[in-house]
Design a protein around this motif. Sequence first.
Motif, PDB file in Angstrom:
ATOM      1  N   THR A   1       5.735  -3.894   3.133  1.00  9.22           N
ATOM      2  CA  THR A   1       5.046  -2.524   2.769  1.00  9.22           C
ATOM      3  C   THR A   1       4.497  -2.597   1.293  1.00  9.22           C
ATOM      4  O   THR A   1       5.191  -3.190   0.441  1.00  9.22           O
ATOM      5  CB  THR A   1       5.989  -1.241   2.859  1.00  9.22           C
TER       6      THR A   1
ATOM      7  N   THR B   1       1.492  -0.571   5.528  1.00  6.90           N
ATOM      8  CA  THR B   1       2.565  -1.036   6.129  1.00  6.90           C
ATOM      9  C   THR B   1       2.114  -2.059   7.168  1.00  6.90           C
ATOM     10  O   THR B   1       1.095  -2.057   8.060  1.00  6.90           O
ATOM     11  CB  THR B   1       3.601  -0.028   6.832  1.00  6.90           C
TER      12      THR B   1
ATOM     13  N   GLU C   1       6.526   4.781   3.950  1.00 11.82           N
ATOM     14  CA  GLU C   1       5.284   4.517   3.134  1.00 11.82           C
ATOM     15  C   GLU C   1       4.563   6.026   2.790  1.00 11.82           C
ATOM     16  O   GLU C   1       4.165   6.261   1.752  1.00 11.82           O
ATOM     17  CB  GLU C   1       4.353   3.757   3.816  1.00 11.82           C
TER      18      GLU C   1
ATOM     19  N   HIS D   1       6.600   2.776   8.066  1.00 14.46           N
ATOM     20  CA  HIS D   1       5.446   3.226   7.717  1.00 14.46           C
ATOM     21  C   HIS D   1       5.328   4.744   7.454  1.00 14.46           C
ATOM     22  O   HIS D   1       4.809   5.184   6.441  1.00 14.46           O
ATOM     23  CB  HIS D   1       4.728   3.104   9.203  1.00 14.46           C
TER      24      HIS D   1
END
Length: 409
Positions: free
Chosen positions: A85, A80, A50, A47
Amino acid sequence: MELLTHKTDGAPEIIILRDPTALTTSIGWFVRAGSRDESGPLAGVSHFLEHMVFKGTARRTAEDVNRELDHLGAQSNAFTSEESTVFYASVLPECQQRCLDLLTDLMQPSLDQHEFETEKQVILEEIAMYDDQPPYGAFEAALEHLFGPHPLATRVLGTTESISDMVVDQMRSYHRQRYSTENMFLVASGNVDPDPLIELVTNQTARWPHQTATRKLSPPKFQSGQLAIRRDATQQHYGIRAWPGMDCNAPQRYALRLLCSIVGDDSGRRLFWELIDSGRAETATLWPHFFDECGCVLGYLCCATEDVPENEAILGRVLQQILQEGVTERELELARNKICASLILSDERPSSRLFALGQSWLSRRSYEPLDVVLSRYAAVTRDEILQVAQQTLSRPTTYVQVVDSQNSD
């Protein structure tokens, strides 16, 4: 519509669902990288990464990225999950190549040290904000307890400790392992011009890492039990149940979706009439989660604390009735019609087809056309729903509730 696939050595796979009559083009990079792929110290790195993808590349600054997305008029975002993702955008067809060039460039970000430290504070604030909002991390706690030591217990956001201790070199190493030509693929849907798209992706990814990132699949040893999250001055009851479910390729997954709709859809279902329409509860719902080798069913009840005993009794009675008697033909028909209508309406949009195609490719490396999916829902019987209910909802659960720390023992 026409399904096209393209794969050459050293380049990512490309999957196109072409509809020349569409008014838009949707493009997305799907990466097989999620929270289940992170070891303890790396919890939250997928995450976090991302976020970092939008902080600049060798060719673009963060400001360039935002400016280009704005100039393209793109509807774009990223997310995510436990297992992937995804980065995506929808544009007018004439903007296909510019959008594709931007999204593909973003997949190899600079991962600058200064930007890393700045964004780390954003992630920490996001974790704190989420933990401070009802139901106060109860869903994450339920999955942690249900899955135990299994990788699917890892929180998508990570923890304050894991994010605080993470260094940029760890993210760079993770990026090299996961963002490779063999671990991600490009999906396009709508009014797509295939030849220039394939040429750009092939050329622009020639120097990407090529290794295959492995993911160990092992069935979890599901855990059950109860735990409480204590919060000051909590005015409502928040209760989450988690049952063992089934994997994303289980033939019974259609029956399980129908079961959850009949029991706990957001309107017009058993828990709705018993608890929501009657004013007893604010939320009472049930839904499935599907993963590579397993899954779970989550239930959520939110109500006034003084109504908990009565509402829990009603919830237990509703579930027991399902387990003993199954569902009626009318309930099955209504749930089937609602799900199928939603799928048909969604399929009209290239952006929705993008996610359906991408998720199907992640799960089974194939595409299920809408008519096939609809036929599988049509084939589900009441007996199958009863079998699925007994297979899932009769099993021991993990139960997490949020309680007022001042009024609890």
